[in-house]
Design a protein around this motif. Structure first.
Motif, PDB file in Angstrom:
ATOM      1  N   ARG A  44      39.248  31.681  27.145  1.00  0.00           N
ATOM      2  CA  ARG A  44      38.504  32.192  25.557  1.00  0.00           C
ATOM      3  C   ARG A  44      37.754  31.340  25.499  1.00  0.00           C
ATOM      4  NH1 ARG A  44      42.902  27.811  24.599  1.00  0.00           N
ATOM      5  NH2 ARG A  44      41.944  28.554  22.187  1.00  0.00           N
ATOM      6  N   LYS A  45      36.534  31.300  26.285  1.00  0.00           N
ATOM      7  CA  LYS A  45      35.136  30.847  25.297  1.00  0.00           C
ATOM      8  C   LYS A  45      34.381  32.142  24.692  1.00  0.00           C
ATOM      9  CE  LYS A  45      33.484  28.262  28.921  1.00  0.00           C
ATOM     10  NZ  LYS A  45      32.767  27.742  30.273  1.00  0.00           N
ATOM     11  N   PRO A  46      34.082  32.150  24.066  1.00  0.00           N
ATOM     12  CA  PRO A  46      33.535  33.146  22.904  1.00  0.00           C
ATOM     13  C   PRO A  46      32.508  34.081  23.958  1.00  0.00           C
ATOM     14  CG  PRO A  46      33.709  31.559  21.342  1.00  0.00           C
ATOM     15  CD  PRO A  46      33.611  31.107  22.699  1.00  0.00           C
ATOM     16  N   GLY A  47      32.703  35.026  24.383  1.00  0.00           N
ATOM     17  CA  GLY A  47      31.507  35.868  24.898  1.00  0.00           C
ATOM     18  C   GLY A  47      31.656  36.151  26.042  1.00  0.00           C
ATOM     19  N   GLY A  48      32.685  35.001  26.992  1.00  0.00           N
ATOM     20  CA  GLY A  48      32.624  34.298  28.472  1.00  0.00           C
ATOM     21  C   GLY A  48      33.028  35.580  29.319  1.00  0.00           C
ATOM     22  N   ARG A  49      32.617  35.496  30.780  1.00  0.00           N
ATOM     23  CA  ARG A  49      32.504  36.933  31.512  1.00  0.00           C
ATOM     24  C   ARG A  49      33.993  37.035  31.989  1.00  0.00           C
ATOM     25  NH1 ARG A  49      32.287  35.779  37.144  1.00  0.00           N
ATOM     26  NH2 ARG A  49      32.176  33.796  36.854  1.00  0.00           N
ATOM     27  N   LEU A  50      35.037  36.200  31.762  1.00  0.00           N
ATOM     28  CA  LEU A  50      36.547  36.144  32.468  1.00  0.00           C
ATOM     29  C   LEU A  50      37.432  36.737  31.434  1.00  0.00           C
ATOM     30  CD1 LEU A  50      37.997  35.430  34.761  1.00  0.00           C
ATOM     31  CD2 LEU A  50      38.425  33.115  33.660  1.00  0.00           C
ATOM     32  N   ALA A  51      36.984  36.755  30.041  1.00  0.00           N
ATOM     33  CA  ALA A  51      38.281  37.097  28.783  1.00  0.00           C
ATOM     34  C   ALA A  51      37.970  38.395  28.851  1.00  0.00           C
ATOM     35  CB  ALA A  51      37.606  37.052  27.445  1.00  0.00           C
ATOM     36  N   ALA A  52      37.362  39.578  29.727  1.00  0.00           N
ATOM     37  CA  ALA A  52      38.162  41.178  29.554  1.00  0.00           C
ATOM     38  C   ALA A  52      39.137  41.254  31.060  1.00  0.00           C
ATOM     39  CB  ALA A  52      36.549  41.735  29.640  1.00  0.00           C
ATOM     40  N   ARG A  53      38.339  40.310  31.658  1.00  0.00           N
ATOM     41  CA  ARG A  53      39.260  40.265  33.245  1.00  0.00           C
ATOM     42  C   ARG A  53      40.969  40.451  32.864  1.00  0.00           C
ATOM     43  NH1 ARG A  53      34.384  39.053  36.600  1.00  0.00           N
ATOM     44  NH2 ARG A  53      32.496  40.370  35.252  1.00  0.00           N
ATOM     45  N   VAL A  54      41.211  39.227  32.091  1.00  0.00           N
ATOM     46  CA  VAL A  54      42.416  38.674  31.883  1.00  0.00           C
ATOM     47  C   VAL A  54      43.371  39.550  30.613  1.00  0.00           C
ATOM     48  CG1 VAL A  54      41.737  37.016  33.890  1.00  0.00           C
ATOM     49  CG2 VAL A  54      41.686  36.546  31.389  1.00  0.00           C
ATOM     50  N   GLU A  55      42.682  40.398  30.030  1.00  0.00           N
ATOM     51  CA  GLU A  55      43.027  40.633  28.972  1.00  0.00           C
ATOM     52  C   GLU A  55      44.561  41.131  29.041  1.00  0.00           C
ATOM     53  OE1 GLU A  55      41.229  42.819  25.042  1.00  0.00           O
ATOM     54  OE2 GLU A  55      40.411  43.642  27.187  1.00  0.00           O
ATOM     55  N   LEU A  56      45.437  41.219  28.188  1.00  0.00           N
ATOM     56  CA  LEU A  56      47.060  41.438  28.200  1.00  0.00           C
ATOM     57  C   LEU A  56      46.478  42.929  28.553  1.00  0.00           C
ATOM     58  CD1 LEU A  56      48.575  40.545  25.559  1.00  0.00           C
ATOM     59  CD2 LEU A  56      48.942  39.454  27.515  1.00  0.00           C
ATOM     60  N   PHE A  57      47.555  43.779  29.594  1.00  0.00           N
ATOM     61  CA  PHE A  57      47.822  44.818  30.417  1.00  0.00           C
ATOM     62  C   PHE A  57      46.932  45.096  31.362  1.00  0.00           C
ATOM     63  CE2 PHE A  57      48.887  45.158  26.230  1.00  0.00           C
ATOM     64  CZ  PHE A  57      49.901  44.875  25.605  1.00  0.00           C
ATOM     65  N   SER A  58      45.355  44.046  31.445  1.00  0.00           N
ATOM     66  CA  SER A  58      45.037  44.869  32.613  1.00  0.00           C
ATOM     67  C   SER A  58      45.263  44.613  34.023  1.00  0.00           C
ATOM     68  CB  SER A  58      43.633  44.034  32.523  1.00  0.00           C
ATOM     69  OG  SER A  58      42.952  43.977  31.236  1.00  0.00           O
ATOM     70  N   GLU A  59      44.636  45.519  35.101  1.00  0.00           N
ATOM     71  CA  GLU A  59      44.542  45.417  36.125  1.00  0.00           C
ATOM     72  C   GLU A  59      43.857  45.190  36.834  1.00  0.00           C
ATOM     73  OE1 GLU A  59      46.916  49.011  38.363  1.00  0.00           O
ATOM     74  OE2 GLU A  59      47.959  49.592  35.921  1.00  0.00           O
ATOM     75  N   THR A  60      44.082  43.806  37.289  1.00  0.00           N
ATOM     76  CA  THR A  60      42.651  43.031  38.176  1.00  0.00           C
ATOM     77  C   THR A  60      42.822  42.466  39.350  1.00  0.00           C
ATOM     78  OG1 THR A  60      41.793  42.421  35.400  1.00  0.00           O
ATOM     79  CG2 THR A  60      41.551  41.022  37.212  1.00  0.00           C
ATOM     80  N   ASP A  61      41.545  42.854  40.283  1.00  0.00           N
ATOM     81  CA  ASP A  61      41.605  41.936  41.870  1.00  0.00           C
ATOM     82  C   ASP A  61      41.659  40.307  41.382  1.00  0.00           C
ATOM     83  OD1 ASP A  61      42.566  44.411  42.710  1.00  0.00           O
ATOM     84  OD2 ASP A  61      40.243  44.439  43.734  1.00  0.00           O
ATOM     85  N   PHE A  62      42.195  40.162  41.786  1.00  0.00           N
ATOM     86  CA  PHE A  62      42.360  38.368  41.183  1.00  0.00           C
ATOM     87  C   PHE A  62      42.234  37.534  42.847  1.00  0.00           C
ATOM     88  CE2 PHE A  62      44.651  39.230  38.193  1.00  0.00           C
ATOM     89  CZ  PHE A  62      44.359  38.814  36.811  1.00  0.00           C
ATOM     90  N   LEU A  63      41.163  36.777  42.690  1.00  0.00           N
ATOM     91  CA  LEU A  63      41.275  35.391  44.017  1.00  0.00           C
ATOM     92  C   LEU A  63      41.188  33.929  43.372  1.00  0.00           C
ATOM     93  CD1 LEU A  63      40.669  34.482  46.927  1.00  0.00           C
ATOM     94  CD2 LEU A  63      37.957  34.121  46.357  1.00  0.00           C
ATOM     95  N   LEU A  64      42.904  33.830  43.951  1.00  0.00           N
ATOM     96  CA  LEU A  64      43.292  32.744  43.530  1.00  0.00           C
ATOM     97  C   LEU A  64      43.026  31.495  44.777  1.00  0.00           C
ATOM     98  CD1 LEU A  64      46.764  34.426  41.692  1.00  0.00           C
ATOM     99  CD2 LEU A  64      44.838  33.960  40.285  1.00  0.00           C
ATOM    100  N   ALA A  65      43.014  30.377  43.805  1.00  0.00           N
ATOM    101  CA  ALA A  65      43.101  29.341  44.335  1.00  0.00           C
ATOM    102  C   ALA A  65      44.088  28.534  44.227  1.00  0.00           C
ATOM    103  CB  ALA A  65      41.594  28.229  44.142  1.00  0.00           C
ATOM    104  N   SER A  66      44.838  27.619  45.240  1.00  0.00           N
ATOM    105  CA  SER A  66      46.580  27.278  45.181  1.00  0.00           C
ATOM    106  C   SER A  66      45.814  26.388  43.685  1.00  0.00           C
ATOM    107  CB  SER A  66      46.434  27.235  46.247  1.00  0.00           C
ATOM    108  OG  SER A  66      46.600  27.217  47.015  1.00  0.00           O
ATOM    109  N   GLY A  67      46.393  25.480  42.670  1.00  0.00           N
ATOM    110  CA  GLY A  67      46.078  24.123  41.856  1.00  0.00           C
ATOM    111  C   GLY A  67      47.526  23.417  42.269  1.00  0.00           C
ATOM    112  N   ARG A  68      47.380  22.243  40.922  1.00  0.00           N
ATOM    113  CA  ARG A  68      48.754  21.866  41.911  1.00  0.00           C
ATOM    114  C   ARG A  68      50.125  22.167  41.670  1.00  0.00           C
ATOM    115  NH1 ARG A  68      45.815  16.040  39.625  1.00  0.00           N
ATOM    116  NH2 ARG A  68      44.827  17.154  38.207  1.00  0.00           N
ATOM    117  N   SER A  69      49.923  22.452  40.857  1.00  0.00           N
ATOM    118  CA  SER A  69      51.154  23.562  40.080  1.00  0.00           C
ATOM    119  C   SER A  69      51.323  25.012  40.051  1.00  0.00           C
ATOM    120  CB  SER A  69      51.856  22.861  38.883  1.00  0.00           C
ATOM    121  OG  SER A  69      51.363  22.405  38.019  1.00  0.00           O
TER     122      SER A  69
END
Ligand SMILES: [Zn+2]
Length: 249
Positions: A44-69
């Motif tokens: 949610r950082k204004p102008g952040g580079r992640l924002a457009a890639r996690v917009e609703l309805f977007s199809e995105t390739d993710f690399l996910l790291a496991s967190g605690r939950s």
């Protein structure tokens, strides 16, 4: 994030929840049909580079790291932003209604290769729909297809109670079509025309390509969207607020 296990998955962004000042928790429909939740830090950082890639309805390739939950998004590459949905209230509302149903028909531990391609095609259909009638038809088709796949397929050919071959009534709670005498015992059963039963059958059996090219009146398409809403709300036993909003537009 050294030491953390990571995995790659393609996902459609179904939902967002704000976290802290700048982060989002995103709910994804992963390509294997499971539902996943992950933290997108700084999304949610204004102008952040992640924002457009996690917009609703977007199809995105993710690399996910496991967190605690929850997982943590460590890389994201946009595959299809479904850009023609953006800025169009009717199309956004259709996509929201479909993603709401997708959220309720996918589960953390249940792989299902059918549901991701179906939602992806539906989102594209919402971009392609020529008018409101075909948008309504595409939403109704997605909802009936995903529910039928999940085991909630309406009986359309005969009365679900007695087998009468020319049913004229319909009840979502009863599970499909009813003849006149059986319908008397079912609260909320409504009359249905043979053409309407044929439309519901087409929503389940036809491709989006054929449905987008079909001749349908705005009244029929709206009726089908309402019928799909009742079918989904009844069998998922949920209030579908995004779907209600779409129908109220
Ligand atoms: Zn009957």
């Amino acid at each position: 994030m050294p030491g953390r296990r990571t995995h790659r998955t393609r996902g459609i962004v179904l939902d967002h929840v704000k976290l802290g000042e700048q982060d989002l928790i995103v709910t994804l429909l992963a390509a294997d049909g499971t539902q996943a939740r992950a933290v997108a830090k700084g999304a949610r950082k204004p102008g952040g580079r992640l924002a457009a890639r996690v917009e609703l309805f977007s199809e995105t390739d993710f690399l996910l790291a496991s967190g605690r939950s929850l997982g943590i998004v460590s890389e994201a590459t946009l595959v299809d932003a479904h850009g023609r949905l953006r800025g169009d209230l009717e199309r956004v509302s259709a996509a929201s209604a479909a993603c709401e149903v997708a959220r309720l028909t996918s589960f953390e531990d249940a792989e299902d290769p059918f549901v991701y391609p179906l939602l992806s095609r539906a989102l594209k259909a919402f971009e392609e729909a020529a008018d409101q009638a075909h948008l309504d038809l595409a939403v109704a088709a997605y909802v009936f297809k995903v529910l039928a796949h999940g085991g909630w397929s309406p009986e359309l050919a005969r009365c679900i109670a007695c087998g009468d071959p020319s049913p004229m009534w319909f009840s979502a709670a009863a599970g499909g079509a009813l003849c006149e005498s059986c319908a008397r015992d079912v609260p909320g059963a409504e009359p249905i025309a043979p053409s309407q039963l044929a439309w519901v059958r087409a929503l389940i059996g036809s491709t989006f390509d054929r449905l987008l090219a079909a001749d349908v009146t705005p009244e029929s398409a709206l009726w089908l969207a309402g019928c799909a809403h009742t079918w989904a709300a009844t069998h998922l036993d949920a209030r579908l607020r995004a779907f209600e909003f779409m129908l109220a537009l």
